[in-house]
Design a protein around this motif. Structure first.
Motif, short mmCIF file in Angstrom:
data_model
loop_
_atom_site.label_atom_id
_atom_site.label_comp_id
_atom_site.label_asym_id
_atom_site.label_seq_id
_atom_site.Cartn_x
_atom_site.Cartn_y
_atom_site.Cartn_z
N ARG A 68 9.90 61.55 26.99
CA ARG A 68 9.76 61.71 28.45
C ARG A 68 9.14 63.06 28.80
O ARG A 68 8.32 63.15 29.72
CB ARG A 68 11.10 61.50 29.14
N VAL A 69 9.50 64.10 28.06
CA VAL A 69 8.87 65.41 28.28
C VAL A 69 7.39 65.33 27.94
O VAL A 69 6.54 65.81 28.70
CB VAL A 69 9.57 66.51 27.45
N GLU B 219 5.55 63.49 30.71
CA GLU B 219 5.35 64.32 31.90
C GLU B 219 4.23 65.34 31.69
O GLU B 219 3.41 65.56 32.58
CB GLU B 219 6.65 65.02 32.28
N GLU B 220 4.19 65.95 30.52
CA GLU B 220 3.12 66.90 30.22
C GLU B 220 1.77 66.19 30.17
O GLU B 220 0.77 66.72 30.66
CB GLU B 220 3.39 67.63 28.90
N CYS C 96 0.89 63.55 31.77
CA CYS C 96 0.48 63.26 33.16
C CYS C 96 -0.03 64.53 33.84
O CYS C 96 -1.07 64.50 34.52
CB CYS C 96 1.64 62.68 33.94
N PHE C 97 0.67 65.64 33.65
CA PHE C 97 0.28 66.90 34.28
C PHE C 97 -1.12 67.33 33.83
O PHE C 97 -1.95 67.75 34.63
CB PHE C 97 1.30 67.99 33.96
N SER D 173 5.04 56.00 36.53
CA SER D 173 6.29 56.40 35.89
C SER D 173 6.22 56.11 34.39
O SER D 173 5.36 55.36 33.92
CB SER D 173 7.46 55.62 36.49
N TYR D 174 7.15 56.68 33.68
CA TYR D 174 7.25 56.41 32.25
C TYR D 174 7.53 54.92 32.01
O TYR D 174 6.96 54.31 31.11
CB TYR D 174 8.35 57.26 31.61
#
Length: 70
Positions: free
Chosen positions: A16-17, A20-21, A23-24, A34-35
Motif C-alpha cells: 500500500r505504501v 501510494e508512492e 500514484c504520487f 484506489s488500491y
C-alpha cells in the motif's frame, strides 16, 4: 543464517505504501482511484508490487540482523 519471511500483513502494508508512492510519482500510465480498484483491474501489477515489497522487507530484515551482530 536463514531470515524469516515477512508476514502477509507486513507485505500488504508495504504494498500500500508502494502504491501510494507510485500514484504520487505518476508511475502508472492511468490514474487509479484506489488500491482496491488497482488490485481488481491489474492482478499482475499487484503481484509484482507484492514481490517488490517482500524483497524490500527481506533485505531490511537482513540488514537489521547484520547491524545487530556488529
Amino acid at each position: 543464517m536463514q531470515y524469516l519471511a515477512p508476514s502477509p500483513a507486513e507485505i500488504e502494508a508495504a504494498v500500500r505504501v508502494l502504491f501510494e508512492e507510485a500514484c504520487f510519482y505518476r508511475w502508472f500510465p492511468i490514474a487509479t482511484d484506489s488500491y482496491e480498484a488497482f488490485a481488481a483491474s491489474d492482478p499482475i501489477g499487484v503481484a509484482e508490487l507484492r514481490g517488490i515489497a517482500e524483497r524490500m522487507l527481506m533485505a531490511a530484515s537482513q540488514a537489521g540482523s547484520r547491524a545487530r551482530r556488529v
